[in-house]
Design a protein around this motif. Sequence first.
Motif: not given
Length: 618
Positions: A94, A158-159, A161-162, A165-168, A170-171, A192
């Motif tokens: 993270v 957090l992992k 959600n990443y 969303y593939s975006n920190w 947005t996470t 995204s």
Amino acid sequence: MDLRAFKYTIEFVFLFTFWGNNNVFAAPHKTDNPLVPYEVKFADITFQLNDVTRYLIQNELKNIQSNKQNIQNQLDKVALFLPVVEPILREQNVPDDFKYLVSYNKYQSSIENNINLEAGVFWCLDKQKAEDVDLLMNNQLDERKHLIAATKGAAMCLKRNYVLYSNWGTTLFSHISDKKVLSLLEVSKKWSGNAYILLDSPAYMAILQFLAYKLAIEKEFPLYKPAVPKVVYEYPYSKGKTLNKISAELKVEPATLSEYNLWLISKNVPDTDCQVLVVVPTSRFNEVRTLAELSRKVGLPSKDLGFPVLKREELVEKSKGVNKGGIFYKINDLKGLQAEMCDAVVNMAYKAGISIEKFVEYNDMKVNDLLHIGQVYYIEKKNVKASVPFHVVREGETLWDISQIYGVKLESLLEYNRLESVQRLQRGRIIWMQTTRPKNKPIEYIEMPDEFAAIEELIGTENDSERLVPIPVKDTIIVKENQALVVNNDKNILVESAPKEIDLNSLPLSQEIRKEQPKNINLPKDVDKKGVQQNDLNEKKQDLKDESVPNTKTIAESSVGKEENKSSIKYVYHTVRKDETLFRISVNYNVSVEQLWKLNNLSSTIIEVGTVLKVKRL
């Protein structure tokens, strides 16, 4: 004029007037805070600001830095928590920028509103997020308020959600705001895959406020010096103890201990992965660790087991008239040396007057293994066989622990029990100590009587009324499928395996017969010791012959009374649905998994759909 153009014109005039009158951004005074940049890096993305959002961050930053006491408290927490948090985040991959969330407590509940979360909660973890990562929240504890448990849970959240969303960026937003906010702003669609994210509206208030907080901490932290440097110590022997008892053992203030252990709701520390966190000055760290080792209790107290047998030796090894120091013992009739504070394998070998290789060999260790303060280590070869034929494994024991307890070579125990490596053993397993278990004989387990388990649970309990009164008999025979196993109550070890055909009348009166039930063995806690001793021999014989129950009237009457009471007790019932687990059911009904286990006499954590469970009493 186009209405949109008119709107932008009005905004421009407003901002221009504001700049001219207040001179906020154009030429800050020397006492003002530095300008917030138009781009702020976070993880692998860049947040871009316009004049409005930049002003909002600047204003929030001023508010934070104007409250000197608050910023000092935040810096104290960051300095204390980061050494614990950073390794966990690195292990979970993270980004380091998320570490500032550990003591942050603002949450965007809607487009217009921000709220402060419950006091003591780490990582902005609301109940829904905590449940999603299986953090415990019941009448005994709240893991959202445990620094280490909450950090591990937040890293997992957090992992996840990443991945979603593939975006920190947005996470981050999803972690500090409600899902409805993300949905209304269409954040997932807009952000995204973008490395640059435009924050052009006050609607992103959650991120704007967090960025201001992060900038404030990053600016002040390099110049920060704590009045008293402190460290967080995870006390590993807290199970079953109260905070007052731990504070007395470690010589720390009860108020300080309570302040950093708001997660603990029950009086005694429950049997979970959460340990009590002790915050002490760095100057006292080694002292507290020493006191912790001296208070160490693993499973049952060693005096209940009877081993190791220790005898202090008035012996000091000398070489050329030089006193090498050391506290020597006879341990199981072998030479031993007690580990003291700061001792390592090297200086233990020096004190004992033997080579490092021999010390390591005698104790089945490695050169880099840590020593436990207060434990006695062997300084001569251990025996090939133990003085008892069997041992019943207690909670948390390994084969190495057992080899040290009885003074038996580890390789011998591996051979006797047909094991290839040292491992954590299941509670109740029978360990062969003198001969090799025959190939055609399966691994045996003993369902340990409840009084042993209860003693384990009550270690450290301050209320003497909760302690069990031991049954005044020397041996216990557990009858299981017409096979008897004799257990020595004084030493908690398996003594012998009785013949399959048992004549109850021929058994010694000092032995107690317990007919083992299919599940748990439930013995009354309120045994009248005096009444037991006054029973005459005829009553004992009659009990053994006719009923095969404990040889005391007190136990029999107590059991009958309990059976009568059980018939009048009413329970709440639950029918297991698809995908439900014991943990999920326990959370829904605000009970512990252990309660469900005991109440339903379960023998496995696997429950089938349609099973009706007792949940709690009405």
